[in-house]
Design a protein around this motif. Sequence first.
Motif, short mmCIF file in Angstrom:
data_model
loop_
_atom_site.label_atom_id
_atom_site.label_comp_id
_atom_site.label_asym_id
_atom_site.label_seq_id
_atom_site.Cartn_x
_atom_site.Cartn_y
_atom_site.Cartn_z
N ASP A 297 0.83 -1.22 0.00
CA ASP A 297 0.00 0.00 0.00
C ASP A 297 0.86 1.27 0.00
O ASP A 297 0.34 2.38 0.02
CB ASP A 297 -0.89 0.05 1.26
CG ASP A 297 -1.78 -1.17 1.37
OD1 ASP A 297 -2.41 -1.50 0.35
OD2 ASP A 297 -1.83 -1.79 2.45
N PHE A 298 2.17 1.09 0.07
CA PHE A 298 3.06 2.26 0.17
C PHE A 298 3.54 2.69 -1.20
O PHE A 298 4.07 1.88 -1.97
CB PHE A 298 4.24 1.94 1.10
CG PHE A 298 4.97 3.17 1.56
CD1 PHE A 298 4.49 3.90 2.64
CD2 PHE A 298 6.11 3.61 0.92
CE1 PHE A 298 5.14 5.06 3.07
CE2 PHE A 298 6.78 4.76 1.35
CZ PHE A 298 6.29 5.48 2.43
N ASP A 299 3.38 3.97 -1.51
CA ASP A 299 3.80 4.50 -2.80
C ASP A 299 5.24 5.01 -2.70
O ASP A 299 5.48 6.11 -2.22
CB ASP A 299 2.83 5.64 -3.19
CG ASP A 299 3.19 6.29 -4.51
OD1 ASP A 299 4.17 5.84 -5.16
OD2 ASP A 299 2.51 7.25 -4.90
N GLN B 96 9.44 14.17 8.55
CA GLN B 96 8.37 15.10 8.90
C GLN B 96 7.04 14.36 9.06
O GLN B 96 6.90 13.26 8.53
CB GLN B 96 8.23 16.15 7.78
CG GLN B 96 9.42 17.08 7.67
CD GLN B 96 9.62 17.88 8.95
OE1 GLN B 96 8.71 18.57 9.40
NE2 GLN B 96 10.79 17.80 9.54
N PRO B 97 6.08 14.99 9.76
CA PRO B 97 4.76 14.35 9.88
C PRO B 97 4.16 14.05 8.50
O PRO B 97 4.32 14.85 7.57
CB PRO B 97 3.92 15.42 10.61
CG PRO B 97 4.91 16.23 11.37
CD PRO B 97 6.17 16.23 10.54
N GLY B 98 3.52 12.90 8.40
CA GLY B 98 2.82 12.54 7.16
C GLY B 98 3.70 11.90 6.10
O GLY B 98 3.25 11.63 4.99
N THR B 99 4.97 11.62 6.45
CA THR B 99 5.87 11.06 5.43
C THR B 99 5.84 9.52 5.40
O THR B 99 6.59 8.91 4.65
CB THR B 99 7.33 11.56 5.63
OG1 THR B 99 7.69 11.36 7.00
CG2 THR B 99 7.46 13.02 5.27
N GLY B 100 5.02 8.93 6.25
CA GLY B 100 4.84 7.48 6.17
C GLY B 100 5.59 6.66 7.21
O GLY B 100 5.73 5.44 7.06
N PHE C 279 6.45 8.29 -4.44
CA PHE C 279 6.19 9.58 -3.77
C PHE C 279 7.31 9.95 -2.80
O PHE C 279 7.46 11.11 -2.43
CB PHE C 279 4.84 9.51 -3.03
CG PHE C 279 4.45 10.82 -2.43
CD1 PHE C 279 3.92 11.84 -3.23
CD2 PHE C 279 4.62 11.07 -1.07
CE1 PHE C 279 3.58 13.06 -2.69
CE2 PHE C 279 4.27 12.31 -0.52
CZ PHE C 279 3.76 13.31 -1.33
N ARG D 151 0.07 13.73 2.84
CA ARG D 151 -1.24 14.42 2.92
C ARG D 151 -1.30 15.60 1.95
O ARG D 151 -2.37 16.06 1.63
CB ARG D 151 -1.50 14.87 4.36
CG ARG D 151 -1.61 13.70 5.32
CD ARG D 151 -2.06 14.11 6.70
NE ARG D 151 -2.07 12.97 7.60
CZ ARG D 151 -1.14 12.74 8.53
NH1 ARG D 151 -0.15 13.59 8.70
NH2 ARG D 151 -1.22 11.68 9.31
N THR E 194 4.77 5.93 10.40
CA THR E 194 3.89 4.98 11.08
C THR E 194 3.46 3.88 10.10
O THR E 194 3.47 2.69 10.44
CB THR E 194 2.66 5.70 11.67
OG1 THR E 194 3.12 6.74 12.52
CG2 THR E 194 1.80 4.75 12.48
N TYR F 87 7.59 14.30 19.71
CA TYR F 87 6.45 15.20 19.49
C TYR F 87 6.25 16.09 20.71
O TYR F 87 5.82 17.22 20.62
CB TYR F 87 5.17 14.42 19.17
CG TYR F 87 5.10 14.02 17.71
CD1 TYR F 87 5.95 13.05 17.18
CD2 TYR F 87 4.20 14.63 16.84
CE1 TYR F 87 5.91 12.70 15.85
CE2 TYR F 87 4.14 14.28 15.49
CZ TYR F 87 5.00 13.31 15.00
OH TYR F 87 4.95 12.97 13.68
P1 ADP Z 1 3.82 9.76 9.77
O1 ADP Z 1 3.75 8.64 10.75
O2 ADP Z 1 5.17 9.91 9.16
O3 ADP Z 1 3.30 11.05 10.32
P2 ADP Z 1 1.82 8.21 8.41
O4 ADP Z 1 2.50 6.91 8.22
O5 ADP Z 1 0.80 8.28 9.49
O6 ADP Z 1 2.85 9.40 8.56
O7 ADP Z 1 1.15 8.63 7.02
C1 ADP Z 1 0.02 9.51 6.95
C2 ADP Z 1 -1.02 8.88 6.02
O8 ADP Z 1 -0.54 8.89 4.69
C3 ADP Z 1 -1.33 7.43 6.33
O9 ADP Z 1 -2.68 7.19 6.01
C4 ADP Z 1 -0.40 6.67 5.40
O10 ADP Z 1 -0.93 5.40 5.08
C5 ADP Z 1 -0.36 7.57 4.19
N1 ADP Z 1 0.93 7.56 3.50
C6 ADP Z 1 2.06 8.20 3.87
N2 ADP Z 1 3.04 8.02 2.98
C7 ADP Z 1 2.53 7.22 2.03
C8 ADP Z 1 3.06 6.67 0.83
N3 ADP Z 1 4.31 6.94 0.39
N4 ADP Z 1 2.25 5.86 0.08
C9 ADP Z 1 0.99 5.60 0.48
N5 ADP Z 1 0.42 6.11 1.61
C10 ADP Z 1 1.18 6.91 2.37
#
Ligand code: ADP
Length: 248
Positions: free
Chosen positions: A78-80, A112-116, A83, A243, A118, A176
Amino acid sequence: MSQQIIPIGQIQKDLRFFKLSGMAESLDIRIKQATDDSLGYTEFLGMLLEDEINRRSDNKKKRLYHGAKLPFEKGIEDFDFTFQPSIKKQEIIELSTCHFLEKKANIILIGQPGTGKTHLSVAIALSALGRSKTVFFTTVWEMINILQQSRADYSYQKKIQMYLKPDLLILDELGYRSMAESTVEDFFEIVSKRYEKGSIIVTSNKPMHLWDSVFIDKTLTTAVVDRLMHHCSVIEIKGESYRFKKRD
Ligand code: ADP
Ligand code: MG
Protein backbone atom coordinates in the motif's frame (compact mmCIF):
# COMPACT_ATOMS: atom_id res chain seq x y z
CA MET A 1 -23.68 -57.51 24.68
CA SER A 2 -25.51 -54.24 24.06
CA GLN A 3 -23.38 -51.25 23.13
CA GLN A 4 -24.30 -47.96 24.79
CA ILE A 5 -24.51 -45.16 22.23
CA ILE A 6 -23.18 -41.84 23.44
CA PRO A 7 -25.20 -38.90 22.04
CA ILE A 8 -23.24 -36.53 19.77
CA GLY A 9 -24.09 -33.60 22.05
CA GLN A 10 -22.36 -35.41 24.93
CA ILE A 11 -19.26 -36.12 22.82
CA GLN A 12 -19.11 -32.44 21.84
CA LYS A 13 -19.42 -31.46 25.48
CA ASP A 14 -16.59 -33.83 26.42
CA LEU A 15 -14.39 -32.52 23.59
CA ARG A 16 -14.95 -28.95 24.80
CA PHE A 17 -14.12 -30.06 28.35
CA PHE A 18 -10.75 -31.23 27.04
CA LYS A 19 -10.38 -27.91 25.16
CA LEU A 20 -10.84 -29.49 21.74
CA SER A 21 -13.49 -27.08 20.48
CA GLY A 22 -12.21 -27.25 16.89
CA MET A 23 -13.14 -30.94 16.87
CA ALA A 24 -16.39 -30.31 18.72
CA GLU A 25 -17.46 -27.72 16.18
CA SER A 26 -16.89 -29.81 13.09
CA LEU A 27 -18.00 -33.16 14.55
CA ASP A 28 -21.51 -33.04 13.01
CA ILE A 29 -20.23 -32.22 9.54
CA ARG A 30 -17.41 -34.75 9.67
CA ILE A 31 -19.71 -37.57 10.83
CA LYS A 32 -22.09 -36.80 7.95
CA GLN A 33 -19.17 -36.67 5.52
CA ALA A 34 -17.76 -39.94 6.85
CA THR A 35 -21.18 -41.63 6.45
CA ASP A 36 -21.86 -40.18 2.98
CA ASP A 37 -18.40 -40.95 1.63
CA SER A 38 -17.86 -44.21 3.60
CA LEU A 39 -14.62 -42.91 5.10
CA GLY A 40 -12.40 -45.15 7.20
CA TYR A 41 -11.84 -44.54 10.92
CA THR A 42 -8.31 -43.27 10.39
CA GLU A 43 -9.38 -40.81 7.74
CA PHE A 44 -12.26 -39.57 9.89
CA LEU A 45 -10.04 -39.06 12.94
CA GLY A 46 -7.34 -37.41 10.84
CA MET A 47 -9.80 -34.86 9.47
CA LEU A 48 -11.14 -34.03 12.92
CA LEU A 49 -7.63 -33.49 14.22
CA GLU A 50 -6.84 -31.23 11.29
CA ASP A 51 -9.91 -29.14 12.15
CA GLU A 52 -8.55 -28.73 15.67
CA ILE A 53 -5.08 -27.77 14.42
CA ASN A 54 -6.50 -25.21 11.96
CA ARG A 55 -8.71 -23.65 14.58
CA ARG A 56 -5.84 -23.34 17.02
CA SER A 57 -3.58 -21.69 14.49
CA ASP A 58 -6.40 -19.27 13.49
CA ASN A 59 -6.92 -18.38 17.15
CA LYS A 60 -3.20 -17.89 17.66
CA LYS A 61 -3.06 -15.54 14.66
CA LYS A 62 -6.05 -13.57 15.92
CA ARG A 63 -4.44 -13.22 19.34
CA LEU A 64 -1.16 -12.06 17.80
CA TYR A 65 -2.85 -9.40 15.63
CA HIS A 66 -5.12 -8.26 18.42
CA GLY A 67 -2.26 -8.08 20.94
CA ALA A 68 -0.10 -5.96 18.61
CA LYS A 69 -2.47 -2.95 19.01
CA LEU A 70 -1.64 -1.61 15.55
CA PRO A 71 -3.36 1.73 14.81
CA PHE A 72 -4.32 0.52 11.29
CA GLU A 73 -3.42 -2.26 8.89
CA LYS A 74 -1.48 -1.12 5.85
CA GLY A 75 1.22 -3.16 4.19
CA ILE A 76 4.23 -2.42 2.01
CA GLU A 77 2.09 -3.03 -1.06
CA ASP A 78 0.00 0.00 0.00
CA PHE A 79 3.06 2.26 0.17
CA ASP A 80 3.80 4.50 -2.80
CA PHE A 81 7.59 4.50 -3.01
CA THR A 82 7.60 6.84 -6.02
CA PHE A 83 6.19 9.58 -3.77
CA GLN A 84 9.08 9.17 -1.32
CA PRO A 85 12.23 8.64 -3.45
CA SER A 86 14.58 9.12 -0.47
CA ILE A 87 13.39 5.74 0.83
CA LYS A 88 15.16 2.77 -0.69
CA LYS A 89 12.39 0.32 -1.49
CA GLN A 90 14.85 -2.56 -1.44
CA GLU A 91 15.91 -1.71 2.12
CA ILE A 92 12.28 -1.73 3.32
CA ILE A 93 11.65 -5.03 1.53
CA GLU A 94 14.76 -6.49 3.18
CA LEU A 95 13.58 -5.27 6.60
CA SER A 96 10.17 -6.79 6.02
CA THR A 97 11.79 -10.22 5.72
CA CYS A 98 12.29 -9.72 9.47
CA HIS A 99 15.89 -10.95 9.62
CA PHE A 100 16.56 -7.92 11.81
CA LEU A 101 14.38 -9.55 14.48
CA GLU A 102 16.69 -12.56 14.64
CA LYS A 103 19.65 -10.20 15.04
CA LYS A 104 17.73 -8.20 17.70
CA ALA A 105 18.50 -5.14 15.60
CA ASN A 106 16.54 -1.90 15.63
CA ILE A 107 15.06 0.49 13.09
CA ILE A 108 14.83 4.25 13.40
CA LEU A 109 12.53 6.11 11.04
CA ILE A 110 13.00 9.88 10.87
CA GLY A 111 10.88 12.29 8.88
CA GLN A 112 8.37 15.10 8.90
CA PRO A 113 4.76 14.35 9.88
CA GLY A 114 2.82 12.54 7.16
CA THR A 115 5.87 11.06 5.43
CA GLY A 116 4.84 7.48 6.17
CA LYS A 117 6.83 6.56 9.29
CA THR A 118 3.89 4.98 11.08
CA HIS A 119 2.74 3.33 7.85
CA LEU A 120 6.14 1.70 7.27
CA SER A 121 6.46 0.56 10.88
CA VAL A 122 2.98 -0.99 10.67
CA ALA A 123 3.89 -2.66 7.37
CA ILE A 124 6.99 -4.23 8.92
CA ALA A 125 4.92 -5.22 11.96
CA LEU A 126 2.41 -7.00 9.72
CA SER A 127 5.25 -8.98 8.13
CA ALA A 128 6.48 -9.93 11.59
CA LEU A 129 2.99 -11.03 12.67
CA GLY A 130 2.71 -13.09 9.49
CA ARG A 131 5.84 -14.90 10.70
CA SER A 132 4.21 -15.58 14.08
CA LYS A 133 6.31 -12.99 15.88
CA THR A 134 4.83 -11.00 18.74
CA VAL A 135 4.53 -7.25 18.25
CA PHE A 136 3.46 -4.37 20.46
CA PHE A 137 2.74 -0.91 19.08
CA THR A 138 2.57 2.17 21.27
CA THR A 139 3.33 5.85 21.10
CA VAL A 140 6.25 6.93 23.29
CA TRP A 141 3.87 9.30 25.09
CA GLU A 142 1.42 6.52 25.96
CA MET A 143 4.19 4.20 27.15
CA ILE A 144 5.84 6.70 29.47
CA ASN A 145 2.47 7.72 30.89
CA ILE A 146 1.52 4.14 31.60
CA LEU A 147 4.90 3.50 33.23
CA GLN A 148 4.61 6.65 35.36
CA GLN A 149 1.12 5.71 36.52
CA SER A 150 2.24 2.18 37.24
CA ARG A 151 4.85 3.50 39.66
CA ALA A 152 2.05 5.15 41.60
CA ASP A 153 -0.03 1.99 41.88
CA TYR A 154 2.92 -0.41 42.26
CA SER A 155 2.22 -2.28 39.02
CA TYR A 156 5.51 -1.15 37.40
CA GLN A 157 7.14 -4.59 37.32
CA LYS A 158 4.07 -6.05 35.64
CA LYS A 159 3.55 -3.18 33.17
CA ILE A 160 7.16 -3.12 32.07
CA GLN A 161 6.75 -6.69 30.77
CA MET A 162 4.28 -5.38 28.19
CA TYR A 163 7.22 -3.56 26.58
CA LEU A 164 9.90 -6.19 27.18
CA LYS A 165 8.17 -9.38 26.11
CA PRO A 166 7.25 -8.84 22.44
CA ASP A 167 9.72 -9.79 19.70
CA LEU A 168 9.15 -6.33 18.22
CA LEU A 169 8.31 -3.15 20.12
CA ILE A 170 7.23 -0.12 18.09
CA LEU A 171 7.71 3.24 19.80
CA ASP A 172 5.91 5.77 17.65
CA GLU A 173 6.23 9.56 17.72
CA LEU A 174 9.36 10.15 19.72
CA GLY A 175 9.95 13.87 20.09
CA TYR A 176 6.45 15.20 19.49
CA ARG A 177 6.48 16.32 23.12
CA SER A 178 9.47 16.70 25.37
CA MET A 179 9.82 14.34 28.27
CA ALA A 180 10.10 15.01 31.96
CA GLU A 181 13.36 13.75 33.48
CA SER A 182 11.70 10.90 35.37
CA THR A 183 10.01 9.64 32.20
CA VAL A 184 13.31 9.67 30.31
CA GLU A 185 14.60 7.15 32.83
CA ASP A 186 11.63 4.89 32.13
CA PHE A 187 12.32 5.17 28.41
CA PHE A 188 15.98 4.34 28.99
CA GLU A 189 15.00 1.35 31.13
CA ILE A 190 13.00 -0.15 28.27
CA VAL A 191 15.72 0.49 25.69
CA SER A 192 18.50 -0.91 27.86
CA LYS A 193 16.52 -3.97 28.98
CA ARG A 194 15.69 -4.79 25.36
CA TYR A 195 19.26 -4.19 24.20
CA GLU A 196 20.40 -7.26 22.22
CA LYS A 197 17.32 -9.12 23.49
CA GLY A 198 14.51 -7.74 21.34
CA SER A 199 14.08 -5.32 18.45
CA ILE A 200 12.64 -1.82 18.62
CA ILE A 201 11.32 0.43 15.87
CA VAL A 202 11.42 4.10 16.82
CA THR A 203 9.74 6.77 14.70
CA SER A 204 10.51 10.44 15.17
CA ASN A 205 9.88 13.78 13.51
CA LYS A 206 13.14 15.06 15.01
CA PRO A 207 16.54 14.36 13.42
CA MET A 208 18.81 12.47 15.79
CA HIS A 209 21.15 15.41 16.40
CA LEU A 210 18.20 17.15 18.08
CA TRP A 211 17.36 14.27 20.41
CA ASP A 212 19.16 16.05 23.26
CA SER A 213 16.19 18.36 23.43
CA VAL A 214 13.78 15.41 23.60
CA PHE A 215 15.54 13.57 26.41
CA ILE A 216 16.72 16.71 28.25
CA ASP A 217 19.60 14.94 29.98
CA LYS A 218 22.66 14.70 27.70
CA THR A 219 24.15 11.63 29.38
CA LEU A 220 20.89 9.72 29.12
CA THR A 221 20.49 10.78 25.48
CA THR A 222 23.92 9.35 24.68
CA ALA A 223 23.11 6.15 26.57
CA VAL A 224 19.79 5.69 24.73
CA VAL A 225 21.26 6.49 21.31
CA ASP A 226 24.25 4.21 21.91
CA ARG A 227 22.10 1.21 22.66
CA LEU A 228 19.57 1.87 19.93
CA MET A 229 22.23 2.48 17.31
CA HIS A 230 24.53 -0.47 18.04
CA HIS A 231 22.61 -2.73 15.64
CA CYS A 232 20.34 -0.42 13.70
CA SER A 233 18.98 0.67 10.33
CA VAL A 234 18.30 4.39 10.19
CA ILE A 235 15.84 5.49 7.53
CA GLU A 236 15.67 9.21 6.94
CA ILE A 237 12.69 10.28 4.89
CA LYS A 238 13.51 13.55 3.20
CA GLY A 239 10.25 14.18 1.33
CA GLU A 240 7.08 16.02 2.20
CA SER A 241 3.84 14.83 3.76
CA TYR A 242 1.74 12.38 1.77
CA ARG A 243 -1.24 14.42 2.92
CA PHE A 244 -0.08 17.19 0.54
CA LYS A 245 -0.12 14.78 -2.37
CA LYS A 246 -2.24 16.14 -5.18
CA ARG A 247 -5.17 13.87 -5.97
CA ASP A 248 -4.93 12.66 -9.52
P1 ADP B 1 3.82 9.76 9.77
O1 ADP B 1 3.75 8.64 10.75
O2 ADP B 1 5.17 9.91 9.16
O3 ADP B 1 3.30 11.05 10.32
P2 ADP B 1 1.82 8.21 8.41
O4 ADP B 1 2.50 6.91 8.22
O5 ADP B 1 0.80 8.28 9.49
O6 ADP B 1 2.85 9.40 8.56
O7 ADP B 1 1.15 8.63 7.02
C1 ADP B 1 0.02 9.51 6.95
C2 ADP B 1 -1.02 8.88 6.02
O8 ADP B 1 -0.54 8.89 4.69
C3 ADP B 1 -1.33 7.43 6.33
O9 ADP B 1 -2.68 7.19 6.01
C4 ADP B 1 -0.40 6.67 5.40
O10 ADP B 1 -0.93 5.40 5.08
C5 ADP B 1 -0.36 7.57 4.19
N1 ADP B 1 0.93 7.56 3.50
C6 ADP B 1 2.06 8.20 3.87
N2 ADP B 1 3.04 8.02 2.98
C7 ADP B 1 2.53 7.22 2.03
C8 ADP B 1 3.06 6.67 0.83
N3 ADP B 1 4.31 6.94 0.39
N4 ADP B 1 2.25 5.86 0.08
C9 ADP B 1 0.99 5.60 0.48
N5 ADP B 1 0.42 6.11 1.61
C10 ADP B 1 1.18 6.91 2.37
MG1 MG C 1 2.95 8.72 12.66
